[in-house]
Design an enzyme around this catalytic site. Structure first.
Site, short mmCIF file in Angstrom:
data_model
loop_
_atom_site.label_atom_id
_atom_site.label_comp_id
_atom_site.label_asym_id
_atom_site.label_seq_id
_atom_site.Cartn_x
_atom_site.Cartn_y
_atom_site.Cartn_z
N CYS A 55 33.98 86.31 76.35
CA CYS A 55 32.95 85.64 77.16
C CYS A 55 33.19 84.13 77.23
O CYS A 55 33.24 83.44 76.20
CB CYS A 55 31.58 85.95 76.55
SG CYS A 55 30.26 84.84 77.05
N CYS A 58 30.43 82.01 75.69
CA CYS A 58 30.48 82.08 74.22
C CYS A 58 31.53 81.11 73.68
O CYS A 58 31.30 80.42 72.68
CB CYS A 58 30.80 83.50 73.77
SG CYS A 58 29.65 84.76 74.36
N CYS A 190 25.50 115.84 37.82
CA CYS A 190 26.63 114.99 38.21
C CYS A 190 26.28 113.51 38.09
O CYS A 190 25.33 113.02 38.71
CB CYS A 190 27.05 115.35 39.63
SG CYS A 190 28.04 114.11 40.47
N CYS A 193 26.47 111.59 41.36
CA CYS A 193 25.31 111.92 42.20
C CYS A 193 24.10 111.09 41.79
O CYS A 193 23.33 110.61 42.64
CB CYS A 193 24.97 113.41 42.12
SG CYS A 193 26.34 114.51 42.57
#
Length: 440
Positions: A55, A58, A190, A193
């Protein structure tokens, strides 16, 4: 001339190049992985620019934005998001054009649009005004940005946002859903986990808020629901799989932190958003809204209904819908009109000289357009748009330098065209013998 066309093409198209800022700048580069941590959970006031590397505006803003960031260092945080690369973030905050600047103040989930100038002085002045308002609000007892961030998923999250899945409800809840699912298969014993659980929970709450529930997180106790674990070949814990309607599940390959999970979910959300609506140009508002709200608008001029019939026209529309779906992650609008209905539009785009159907891609901010030169087919249009996307399409200026006048027309009723009925001519008084004679 070739160099000029390259410059014009860059102004029109989406070009994949490196970002505009580096680690040595005082501008903080933001992305889906760090946005929540850096911005939403922050107590600081943020000014954030959403930009695209291709752009021109920009690029012009870069030195001013850097200068403002240096001046505000330690006072207000200044960030930038490459919304071309991270379109999930741009879409989340309704970014339709570049550059877009937003102010993340007290309510981080509802940033305000920056309305000031594009000089470093104007940016600094606006930042200090916003900071003054934020401090005044806090002095009056209003909640600051970090509290809101925690409520929106920056903290521990809500365990209810992780859906418990079982052998009995899995098919109905996940496979029968139009939403995207990230499903964790775990075992209670676990250790990995257990480490994942708070991250999964926090991510579930944040993702629910940011995707309006369109991406969901679930969990299956694989030691209890062994049928599900067997069906999906679960061999270790935790295993995370992505489920999308009508597709085979895929293994989740991302990281295990909340921000990693959120980033992947937002990418999936972006992939799963519906294609933009293909609209007929019925009046001036239709063209203006689509072409001004979107980065590019793709406009097709289809043959007259009498030339194609309903089935032929629907064939062309189906091709456009397929391509709108293919390019849905781009910020592009899709329009069509019938040949002859919008003659000024056709003239401004140089359409008509090589026949219908025709197609143009318009950048309304630059008033530039590119024409489809190949076939009006899935392959031809894809090649046209792909060439634009890599900066190879040649462009021209929209005739008159502005969007043309648009006629108000009735929408197509979906039916075949009907030839106009003309009045019968009475030939009883015509002397046919005289028709072949030359008149002196």
């Amino acid at each position: 001339m070739r160099a000029l066309l390259g410059v014009l093409a860059c102004s029109l198209t989406v070009l994949s190049v490196h970002g505009l800022y580096s680690a040595s700048d005082d501008v903080i580069e933001l992305n889906p992985s760090n946005f929540n941590r850096e911005v939403l959970q922050s107590d600081s006031l943020w000014l954030i620019e959403f930009y695209a590397p291709w752009c021109g505006h920009c690029k012009n803003l870069v030195p001013e934005w850097k200068k403002a960031a240096t001046a505000l260092k330690g006072i207000v945080k200044v960030g930038a998001v490459d919304a071309d690369q991270h379109n999930s973030l741009g879409g989340q905050y309704g970014v339709r054009g570049f550059p877009t600047i937003k102010v993340f103040g007290a309510n981080k989930n509802k940033p305000e649009d920056y309305q000031g100038g594009r000089t470093s002085q104007a940016i600094v002045d606006a930042a200090l005004n916003s900071l003054r308002s934020l401090v005044k609000d806090r002095l009056g007892g209003k909640t600051g940005g970090s509290d809101h961030g925690r409520q929106s998923g920056g903290g521990p999250g809500n365990k209810k946002d992780v859906v418990e899945l079982t052998d009995d409800n899995f098919d109905r809840t996940v496979l029968g859903s139009d939403d995207v699912w990230l499903v964790e298969f775990f075992a209670p014993w676990c250790g990995h986990c257990k480490n994942l659980e708070p991250e999964w929970t926090a991510a579930a709450t944040e993702i629910k808020d940011q995707t309006k529930g369109k991406v969901k997180l679930g969990a299956v106790d694989a030691t209890v629901h062994q049928g599900l674990a067997s069906r999906y070949g679960i061999r270790g814990f935790p295993t995370i799989k992505v489920f999308r309607k009508g597709e085979e599940p895929e293994d989740y390959q991302g990281g295990r932190t909340r921000s990693d999970i959120v980033a992947r979910a937002l990418d999936l959300f972006s992939d799963n958003v519906p294609a933009p609506e293909l609209q007929e140009i019925l009046n001036e508002d239709t063209l203006k809204k689509v072409c001004e709200d979107y980065q590019l608008c793709i406009v097709a001029v289809l043959p007259h209904i009498l030339d194609t019939g309903a089935s032929g026209r629907n064939g062309y529309l189906d091709v456009m819908k397929m391509m709108a779906e293919k390019y849905k992650k781009k910020m592009w609008g899709w329009l069509w009109t019938e040949a002859g209905a919008q003659m000024e539009l056709e003239a401004s785009l140089g359409i008509g000289g090589f026949g219908y159907p025709a197609m143009a891609a318009i950048n309304a901010r630059k008033m530039k357009f590119a024409l489809l030169k190949g076939s009006f087919s899935e392959t031809g249009i894809h090649e046209f748009l792909r060439e634009l996307s890599v900066g190879r399409g040649s462009t021209a200026t929209v005739g008159g330098g502005a969007l043309p006048k648009i006629n108000t027309v009735e929408p197509w009723d979906g039916k075949d065209g009907v030839l106009p009925v003309e009045d019968d001519i009475d030939l009883s008084d015509v002397d046919l013998d005289d028709l072949g004679k030359d008149e002196l």
